[in-house]
Design an enzyme around this catalytic site. Structure first.
Site, PDB file in Angstrom:
ATOM      1  N   CYS A 223      27.413  77.320 -14.151  1.00 14.49           N
ATOM      2  CA  CYS A 223      26.359  76.585 -13.441  1.00 14.49           C
ATOM      3  C   CYS A 223      26.931  75.737 -12.295  1.00 14.49           C
ATOM      4  O   CYS A 223      27.967  75.095 -12.474  1.00 14.49           O
ATOM      5  CB  CYS A 223      25.634  75.699 -14.445  1.00 14.49           C
ATOM      6  SG  CYS A 223      24.522  74.496 -13.721  1.00 14.49           S
ATOM      7  N   PRO A 224      26.305  75.704 -11.113  1.00 17.53           N
ATOM      8  CA  PRO A 224      25.098  76.450 -10.699  1.00 17.53           C
ATOM      9  C   PRO A 224      25.383  77.845 -10.143  1.00 17.53           C
ATOM     10  O   PRO A 224      24.472  78.544  -9.759  1.00 17.53           O
ATOM     11  CB  PRO A 224      24.510  75.554  -9.609  1.00 17.53           C
ATOM     12  CG  PRO A 224      25.719  74.935  -8.968  1.00 17.53           C
ATOM     13  CD  PRO A 224      26.727  74.741 -10.075  1.00 17.53           C
ATOM     14  N   GLY A 225      26.690  78.222 -10.070  1.00 17.44           N
ATOM     15  CA  GLY A 225      26.976  79.596  -9.678  1.00 17.44           C
ATOM     16  C   GLY A 225      27.901  79.780  -8.491  1.00 17.44           C
ATOM     17  O   GLY A 225      27.939  80.856  -7.902  1.00 17.44           O
ATOM     18  N   LYS A 309      42.479  71.483 -14.693  1.00 16.73           N
ATOM     19  CA  LYS A 309      42.311  70.111 -14.197  1.00 16.73           C
ATOM     20  C   LYS A 309      43.514  69.285 -14.648  1.00 16.73           C
ATOM     21  O   LYS A 309      43.860  69.288 -15.833  1.00 16.73           O
ATOM     22  CB  LYS A 309      41.017  69.495 -14.749  1.00 16.73           C
ATOM     23  CG  LYS A 309      39.783  70.392 -14.630  1.00 16.73           C
ATOM     24  CD  LYS A 309      39.399  70.686 -13.203  1.00 16.73           C
ATOM     25  CE  LYS A 309      38.210  71.643 -13.139  1.00 16.73           C
ATOM     26  NZ  LYS A 309      37.833  72.012 -11.785  1.00 16.73           N
TER      27      LYS A 309
END
EC number: 2.1.1.186
Length: 361
Positions: A223-225, A309
């Protein structure tokens, strides 16, 4: 010229220094680092004459994670006379006699302060290039064997490093930064991370074979892509795994199936080998590494690009731990594989990793 200048993201000088020190030592080259925090570059000075050139030839640039560019340089030229900045630069190059050179790049580190010099650098390049050509230099093709690109790194007004890099072992981009345009139809700016990763890790000549409309991908934490968009754009059908909503524009392509599930628990459909796994979830780097390892070892995917990360401290050490874990697990299972990692321009406190499994022993 017995120093290396390595460009990096401002704030990652210590990681760049740790990495070049380790990689150089593996080749039997030793030296010391000069760095200033948040300067966007470091200088690695070799103890033995000729070792900087050896590193520029033998240390594969693609193996360096934190360096955006790697050039051989001499001592910094300081206080260049305003009325004639070119002569001192030409004088340094005369000692090198770069007859096998292809072009000149007048650059700065990627910091707000240094970038104020970019207008000057652009204007200065033309007369400098003309002067270098008058010396009989800049005549080779960049594809010619052993050819070099000449690089000038201005770190402040009137002060620069004069150097060169081997064309087959450096970043092809000005300042080591690919200039990508954000596609208006992409759902988020994170899309540029995957686009840069593909540009970095997949040879241009292979891209159309490595991404086809017969392939299937999985995007964990989609999400969102933004990352899904890059796969769909290349024809891949994508299982987009995320509890959040996907952009309507991606649904309209007919090339995604939204799976509102936890990325750590999702498994691919049975009897379906996934060609591409991508993942940009915000999670501890070792947890992501173990997740990716599970997918590869179980044979659920053949190739993957994912982000790790990084913590606030000991970032280089964390990267080493994660990559060593993945390499050990894959080797233990007898896989043939290629692994690369890069701190991309569009990455911030993260690195991007690519692993391709070629087979099993």
């Amino acid at each position: 010229m017995n120093k290396l200048a390595l460009y990096c993201r401002a704030g990652f000088e210590k990681e760049t220094a740790g990495e070049i020190t380790d990689k150089a030592a593996q080749l039997g080259v030793f030296g010391f680092v000069n760095l200033k925090e948040n300067s966007g570059y470091i200088i690695f000075e070799c103890y033995q004459a000729g070792d900087a050139d050896r590193l520029a030839r033998e240390l594969k640039f693609e193996q360096l994670i934190f360096a955006r560019q790697m050039i051989v340089v001499g001592d910094m030229l300081q206080d260049l006379p305003v009325e004639d900045r070119i002569s001192p630069i030409v004088a340094q190059y005369q000692a090198l006699n770069p007859r096998h050179s292809s072009d000149i790049f007048v650059e700065t580190p990627d910091t707000n302060e240094a970038k104020e010099l970019l207008t000057f650098c652009r204007k200065f390049t033309v007369p400098l290039r003309n002067s270098l050509k008058k010396q009989g230099w800049l005549t080779k093709s960049e594809r010619a064997k052993g050819s070099i690109g000449l690089h000038i790194l201005f770190v402040r007004p009137g002060c620069c490093y004069v150097g060169y890099a081997y064309n087959d072992n450096k970043s092809p981009f000005f300042m080591g930064i690919p200039r990508l345009k954000f596609p208006a139809e992409a759902p988020s700016r994170s899309t540029l991370k995957l686009e840069e990763a593909i540009l970095t890790f997949i040879p241009e000549a292979e891209e159309k074979k490595r991404f086809t409309d017969e392939m299937t991908g999985v995007d964990l934490g989609a999400c969102p892509g933004g990352w899904t968009y890059q796969l769909v754009k290349r024809g891949v059908f994508v299982y987009a795994v995320d509890h959040g909503k996907m952009a309507a524009s991606l649904h309209e392509t007919g090339r995604i199936e939204h799976c509102p599930e936890d990325g750590f628990k999702f498994q691919p459909p049975k009897r379906k080998t996934i060609d591409w796994l991508v993942c940009d979830m915000v999670e501890q780097p070792m947890r992501i590494s173990k997740l990716i390892g599970k997918w590869l070892i179980n044979g659920w995917c053949r190739e993957t690009i994912f982000n790790l990360k990084l913590p606030m401290k000991k970032r280089y050490q964390e990267v080493q731990l994660c990559l060593a874990y993945l390499e050990e697990e894959l080797e233990k299972q007898g896989f043939w594989f290629k692994i690369q990692a890069k701190h991309l321009y569009h990455d911030r406190e993260e690195i991007t990793v690519h692993i391709a499994v070629m087979g099993k022993r």
